[in-house]
Design a protein around this motif. Structure first.
Motif, PDB file in Angstrom:
ATOM      1  N   ALA A 114      21.457  -8.345 -27.693  1.00  0.00           N
ATOM      2  CA  ALA A 114      20.127  -8.377 -27.070  1.00  0.00           C
ATOM      3  C   ALA A 114      19.334  -7.122 -27.428  1.00  0.00           C
ATOM      4  CB  ALA A 114      20.265  -8.501 -25.549  1.00  0.00           C
ATOM      5  N   ILE A 115      19.999  -5.985 -27.488  1.00  0.00           N
ATOM      6  CA  ILE A 115      19.320  -4.738 -27.861  1.00  0.00           C
ATOM      7  C   ILE A 115      18.756  -4.863 -29.274  1.00  0.00           C
ATOM      8  CG2 ILE A 115      19.771  -2.336 -28.540  1.00  0.00           C
ATOM      9  CD1 ILE A 115      21.641  -2.161 -26.052  1.00  0.00           C
ATOM     10  N   MET A 116      19.579  -5.336 -30.200  1.00  0.00           N
ATOM     11  CA  MET A 116      19.118  -5.407 -31.588  1.00  0.00           C
ATOM     12  C   MET A 116      18.030  -6.471 -31.754  1.00  0.00           C
ATOM     13  SD  MET A 116      20.750  -2.877 -32.601  1.00  0.00           S
ATOM     14  CE  MET A 116      20.033  -2.772 -34.225  1.00  0.00           C
ATOM     15  N   ALA A 117      18.154  -7.564 -31.025  1.00  0.00           N
ATOM     16  CA  ALA A 117      17.161  -8.641 -31.160  1.00  0.00           C
ATOM     17  C   ALA A 117      15.833  -8.264 -30.518  1.00  0.00           C
ATOM     18  CB  ALA A 117      17.700  -9.925 -30.533  1.00  0.00           C
ATOM     19  N   ASN A 118      15.838  -7.252 -29.661  1.00  0.00           N
ATOM     20  CA  ASN A 118      14.628  -6.915 -28.923  1.00  0.00           C
ATOM     21  C   ASN A 118      14.116  -5.506 -29.215  1.00  0.00           C
ATOM     22  OD1 ASN A 118      13.968  -9.270 -26.903  1.00  0.00           O
ATOM     23  ND2 ASN A 118      16.207  -9.095 -27.016  1.00  0.00           N
ATOM     24  N   GLY A 119      14.460  -4.993 -30.400  1.00  0.00           N
ATOM     25  CA  GLY A 119      13.803  -3.775 -30.876  1.00  0.00           C
ATOM     26  C   GLY A 119      14.338  -2.469 -30.331  1.00  0.00           C
ATOM     27  N   GLY A 120      15.487  -2.481 -29.662  1.00  0.00           N
ATOM     28  CA  GLY A 120      16.047  -1.216 -29.194  1.00  0.00           C
ATOM     29  C   GLY A 120      16.957  -0.582 -30.229  1.00  0.00           C
ATOM     30  N   THR A 121      17.336   0.668 -29.981  1.00  0.00           N
ATOM     31  CA  THR A 121      18.375   1.298 -30.798  1.00  0.00           C
ATOM     32  C   THR A 121      19.728   0.994 -30.160  1.00  0.00           C
ATOM     33  OG1 THR A 121      19.297   3.375 -31.634  1.00  0.00           O
ATOM     34  CG2 THR A 121      18.088   3.518 -29.565  1.00  0.00           C
ATOM     35  N   ILE A 122      20.751   0.857 -30.985  1.00  0.00           N
ATOM     36  CA  ILE A 122      22.057   0.477 -30.480  1.00  0.00           C
ATOM     37  C   ILE A 122      22.625   1.545 -29.538  1.00  0.00           C
ATOM     38  CG2 ILE A 122      23.406   1.352 -32.435  1.00  0.00           C
ATOM     39  CD1 ILE A 122      23.974  -1.925 -30.489  1.00  0.00           C
ATOM     40  N   THR A 123      22.127   2.766 -29.641  1.00  0.00           N
ATOM     41  CA  THR A 123      22.557   3.810 -28.702  1.00  0.00           C
ATOM     42  C   THR A 123      21.556   4.949 -28.666  1.00  0.00           C
ATOM     43  OG1 THR A 123      24.244   5.494 -28.219  1.00  0.00           O
ATOM     44  CG2 THR A 123      24.053   4.786 -30.510  1.00  0.00           C
ATOM     45  N   HIS A 124      21.182   5.354 -27.461  1.00  0.00           N
ATOM     46  CA  HIS A 124      20.271   6.488 -27.314  1.00  0.00           C
ATOM     47  C   HIS A 124      21.008   7.815 -27.272  1.00  0.00           C
ATOM     48  CE1 HIS A 124      18.199   9.491 -24.737  1.00  0.00           C
ATOM     49  NE2 HIS A 124      17.179   9.190 -25.512  1.00  0.00           N
ATOM     50  N   HIS A 125      22.204   7.854 -26.643  1.00  0.00           N
ATOM     51  CA  HIS A 125      22.922   9.135 -26.599  1.00  0.00           C
ATOM     52  C   HIS A 125      24.438   8.992 -26.452  1.00  0.00           C
ATOM     53  CE1 HIS A 125      21.858   8.330 -22.320  1.00  0.00           C
ATOM     54  NE2 HIS A 125      23.043   8.807 -22.075  1.00  0.00           N
ATOM     55  N   HIS A 126      24.970   7.777 -26.508  1.00  0.00           N
ATOM     56  CA  HIS A 126      26.418   7.615 -26.423  1.00  0.00           C
ATOM     57  C   HIS A 126      27.099   7.631 -27.790  1.00  0.00           C
ATOM     58  CE1 HIS A 126      26.677   5.666 -22.138  1.00  0.00           C
ATOM     59  NE2 HIS A 126      26.451   6.957 -22.111  1.00  0.00           N
ATOM     60  N   ALA A 127      26.340   7.502 -28.845  1.00  0.00           N
ATOM     61  CA  ALA A 127      26.840   7.503 -30.231  1.00  0.00           C
ATOM     62  C   ALA A 127      27.384   6.124 -30.628  1.00  0.00           C
ATOM     63  CB  ALA A 127      27.874   8.588 -30.485  1.00  0.00           C
ATOM     64  N   VAL A 128      27.912   6.034 -31.844  1.00  0.00           N
ATOM     65  CA  VAL A 128      28.315   4.751 -32.430  1.00  0.00           C
ATOM     66  C   VAL A 128      29.813   4.495 -32.235  1.00  0.00           C
ATOM     67  CG1 VAL A 128      28.439   3.403 -34.580  1.00  0.00           C
ATOM     68  CG2 VAL A 128      26.447   4.866 -34.121  1.00  0.00           C
ATOM     69  N   GLY A 129      30.632   5.463 -32.654  1.00  0.00           N
ATOM     70  CA  GLY A 129      32.077   5.335 -32.506  1.00  0.00           C
ATOM     71  C   GLY A 129      32.611   4.054 -33.122  1.00  0.00           C
ATOM     72  N   ALA A 130      33.643   3.507 -32.480  1.00  0.00           N
ATOM     73  CA  ALA A 130      34.175   2.216 -32.925  1.00  0.00           C
ATOM     74  C   ALA A 130      33.381   1.074 -32.300  1.00  0.00           C
ATOM     75  CB  ALA A 130      35.646   2.104 -32.528  1.00  0.00           C
ATOM     76  N   ASP A 131      32.881   1.294 -31.068  1.00  0.00           N
ATOM     77  CA  ASP A 131      32.343   0.180 -30.287  1.00  0.00           C
ATOM     78  C   ASP A 131      30.987  -0.315 -30.773  1.00  0.00           C
ATOM     79  OD1 ASP A 131      34.639   0.743 -28.899  1.00  0.00           O
ATOM     80  OD2 ASP A 131      33.662   1.314 -27.032  1.00  0.00           O
ATOM     81  N   HIS A 132      30.124   0.578 -31.269  1.00  0.00           N
ATOM     82  CA  HIS A 132      28.797   0.155 -31.730  1.00  0.00           C
ATOM     83  C   HIS A 132      28.734  -0.058 -33.243  1.00  0.00           C
ATOM     84  CE1 HIS A 132      27.120   2.204 -27.901  1.00  0.00           C
ATOM     85  NE2 HIS A 132      27.213   0.914 -27.699  1.00  0.00           N
ATOM     86  N   ARG A 133      29.841   0.231 -33.912  1.00  0.00           N
ATOM     87  CA  ARG A 133      29.873   0.152 -35.371  1.00  0.00           C
ATOM     88  C   ARG A 133      29.442  -1.216 -35.917  1.00  0.00           C
ATOM     89  NH1 ARG A 133      35.209  -0.279 -38.457  1.00  0.00           N
ATOM     90  NH2 ARG A 133      34.822   0.588 -40.517  1.00  0.00           N
TER      91      ARG A 133
END
Lengths: 543, 543
Positions: free
Chosen positions: A489-508
């Motif tokens: 939903a974040i990606m489909a609606n123009g957000g960034t996948i993370t504002h301050h938690h980082a990418v790591g394994a989970d957002h990769r």
């Protein structure tokens, strides 16, 4: 001297500051009141659950796979007293502190952990360790405070024979404080409180207060693009960084010669957010400031989130200068999440709560407060006096403790965050809320999805969601489904996948949508240059 | 339709906005007064010189080397009317506007120029051109306003058969204005004044006012990390950028999804400052703001530069919020360089002049002025009233015209800039001044080296030097020696090789000292990924 190779027994090394199976300091944990438990049962169907915690002795770790000759070579590089394969050293570095991490720590199955823990003391030792690991095909996971909530310190071996946790805690010094320029050089292993202590002795402060403040480290803040609660006043951590030292398998970088430069691409911005994948950050040069002489608190109520968000936007776009400004939505306000010590109180507060805080020279602070108050009032806010803001400040680092108690009680609780432009904020908030609620409903539970804005920019703001539901079936799989729905939903609606938690394994899995296929290829090319063997933090960040 | 291939004759394409052999608009050029000429002769030994200008007809360009079949293929890609090999189109894109560029334009020897000029109209056309050029081994130099003072648009062929100037002027639109988020998307070819015009029609402004403002373009500002005179209030251009579209030979990038993100390394920061070497920037998303309702001017005198610099530092570290704040040193103040319309007046002003300017909401502007004034007065400043600041604003874009008149008169005149931390500022200023004066003395002339601070940060500031000396012998070689001495002094004394002029060809020999050998390898790896054939702006930026 031969390294410690026993699989169990007492820790041979200094331990991370945080409890291995829960957030923070066990002394600060509080069980849920019976009232809250009753509420959770009634509203969300939360019941007992099988989430009881193990003792450390009950945990079974997969045995260390580090070969004896590799352990001996590594011990020779850093000193045998700084290497351990003992379970008691491996367990506290077995993962971060996401809800999935905490659920995994409750498993009676064998838990994965790094095969050894290493505490180098110098950049030269790190370089030697990286050279050995590249040669011997051993993966390296840099470890700071262990507060990652995105799987950033997961002990993934990738294609390698073993994985080390390289703990930076011996990089614990204030190297330099330039009181004219207002810059400090801090070692990567310095924790938030220690940084404030070292600077505070000389009348200075850093002012970086993310929720992980008490445990996380300077190197971790840089590697993950952390953002603190005072970001309106002091900026994100990446804004504070003027220089970085990074040890990579291909050599050491010393980046940042000036407060600003036009000397080509800014390579600091490649290593900020590099999450241990491109190198080991050893020291960070940071903008610091003198301790403020005064602090002014304020709180406001807005009839609804849209009105409150428009008010925060007006403040930030006019630049009236709050150090902190936050807005809770109706759901978060109703349960007093912004004032953790009051959660479960009998008062249900209507509308949306905003808090403000101003630090600085006394006269300047008063003016900024007044200018901000005028904007907030004109935008439809009702002043509530300072108390809700001081209550927020008092409990500002305590929310994660709640999660442990909720997990104990059979609830699922997690947070996630994003950011977007002001115009798109309502669309994104509604889409993420709906995605979470739908996914959890499919798993068999209603959910409470709360949200706040905690970081504002002239062009947009962050959205920070807190989700509470009942655990249903395999809680790990249940949350994975909800998280996937939220990220989509974040990606489909123009957000960034993370504002301050980082990418790591989970957002990769979502990074390619964020930066494009060519963006991923650029990151891979940089990775190939600085880490040709690919040993640094495999499975994180770069798809 | 066959492309225009005549070597001379009338321009077939729209021309750059700037005169080909001098700064800006010829109507605004002013000859030096006899008083100034006398002063230059007496103080520096400046005399006539052989620097008389040629007419465009007198210039001999090296003939276009673009093969007929290549020209036909390129014309097919962009439309024959947007390609020209005519001298009248090639000459205005033959270089930038550094003093060496202007000296080269006075040469009767054959002058180098791009082999053709191309004006694509869409990203698809650019992609097609890049594919053709990679295949046919043709170099591509992106061209905006042509205001580079570091050789950034030099028509270097590198190992290729020919070199094209790819002029972005048809990317001239305001694509989008989000009045809620305060963001505008502007085409790369929009000039500074046109950006203000397009935004101004709707009550908004960008507020980016470098000295090149009248001619330079949005894409050029991004590609060179430009910094405007209002940087204290609005930030550097790179601070204003929230998104970028970049066409590369390997694909198109659309970077920047949110006002802030922790989604790994910030790839925007690789393309900001990429100087046409990593891709062609086609559009930029920028933070913009509503036109200010009020402006307050102030000026101050300080007894010396150190006192003035400490005062500016106090203002910036306390954050009292000027939109503009500048400080001229004693030499610059004495000749009124900050008020170009008054240069050559009979008054010699003592001390160091500072100017301030505040824009914003009326009440807020007044408060920031008062708070700043209190800091400046406490730091040893004497208020001078608003007039010197309005005089500065009136002449703020005119200094480069002086250089043309000085070159005509047989003087050498050039500027260069750097930045460092506040603590190191006096060391760096003294070292660069000494290096310039020594090198010019060795060439047989005394010199006047003036300096100002025009960009302040909490941790440091820029230093902008203006040098005037007599031309001696080969003026190009003479200046090259002085410039080399200044760059070496900058690197030896902790400065950045450039604060806002960029790297181009001229600063390239120093980039490795700035970012290290591994830093250079990282840039090369990125270059190899996005431009495997190496056709983009050879000889610039990356050593």
């Amino acid at each position: 001297m031969a390294p410690e190779t026993t699989q169990t027994g007492r820790a041979a090394l200094p331990l991370p500051p945080m409890k291995w199976d829960a957030w923070g300091d066990p002394e600060l944990a509080k069980p849920l009141s019976d009232d809250i438990k009753g509420l959770l049962a009634a509203a969300l169907g939360v019941s007992g659950g099988d989430g009881e915690r193990l003792t450390a002795d009950q945990v079974v770790l997969t045995p260390s796979r580090l070969a004896k000759e590799d352990a001996e070579a590594l011990a020779a590089a850093v000193g045998a007293e700084w290497l351990s394969t003992a379970d008691a050293d491996r367990l506290p570095r077995a993962g971060g502190k996401s809800t999935p991490d905490l659920l995994r720590r409750r498993s009676r199955d064998a838990q994965d952990a790094p095969d050894a823990v290493l505490l180098p003391g110098t950049e030269e030792e790190i370089a030697a360790v990286l050279a050995l690991c590249a040669e011997r095909r051993i993966a390296v996971v840099p470890f700071g405070g262990g507060t990652s909530v995105v799987g950033g310190v997961d002990p993934e071996r990738g294609p390698f024979t073993a994985v080390l946790s390289l703990d930076l805690r011996r990089f614990d010094r204030l190297h330099e404080l330039d009181e004219v320029s207002g810059e400090a050089v801090l070692g990567a292993g310095v924790t938030g409180p220690r940084a404030e202590e070292l600077l505070g002795e000389r009348g200075w402060e850093l002012g970086h207060f993310p929720q992980s403040f008490r445990y996380a480290t300077i190197g971790g803040f840089a590697a993950t693009r952390s953002s603190g609660q005072d970001s309106a006043g002091h900026g994100r951590f990446d804004d504070m960084v003027s220089g970085l030292r990074v040890v990579t398998p291909a050599g050491t970088l010393d980046l940042g010669r000036a407060p600003a430069s036009a000397a080509g691409p800014d390579l600091r911005e490649l290593f900020l957010g590099s999450e241990g994948v491109l190198g080991i950050i050893t020291a960070v040069r940071l903008r610091v400031h003198r301790k403020p002489e005064s602090t002014v608190y304020g709180a406001w109520s807005f009839p609804d989130f849209a009105t409150g968000a428009a008010a925060l936007r007006a403040v930030e776009q006019q630049g009236t200068g709050p150090t902190v400004i936050r807005l809770s939505d109706e759901a978060e306000t109703a349960i007093n999440l912004a004032m953790t010590d009051k959660i479960g109180g009998t008062t249900v507060t209507g509308g949306c709560l905003a808090v403000t805080l101003f630090e600085g020279a006394a006269e300047h602070t008063v003016f900024r407060d007044e200018a901000t108050a005028a904007v907030l009032a004109a935008a439809g806010g009702t002043p509530l006096g300072p108390d809700p803001a001081t209550a927020w400040e008092h409990g500002r680092f305590n929310a994660p403790y709640l999660r442990d108690a909720l997990l104990d009680a059979g609830a699922l609780c997690e947070t996630l965050e994003t950011a977007t432009g002001w115009a798109n904020l309502p669309v994104l908030k509604a889409a993420v809320t709906e995605a979470l609620q739908s996914a959890l409903r499919e798993s068999g539970t209603e959910s409470l999805v709360m949200c706040h804005i905690s970081h504002v920019y002239p062009t947009g703001a962050s959205l920070y969601f807190t989700v509470v539901a009942a655990q249903r079936g395999d809680a790990l799989a249940q949350w994975a489904g909800a998280k996937r729905a939220a990220c989509d939903a974040i990606m489909a609606n123009g957000g960034t996948i993370t504002h301050h938690h980082a990418v790591g394994a989970d957002h990769r899995p979502w990074l390619e949508q964020e930066i494009g296929e060519l963006g991923v290829r650029i990151l891979r090319a940089v990775k190939e240059t600085v880490d040709p063997a690919g040993i640094l933090n495999p499975g994180k960040l770069i798809p």
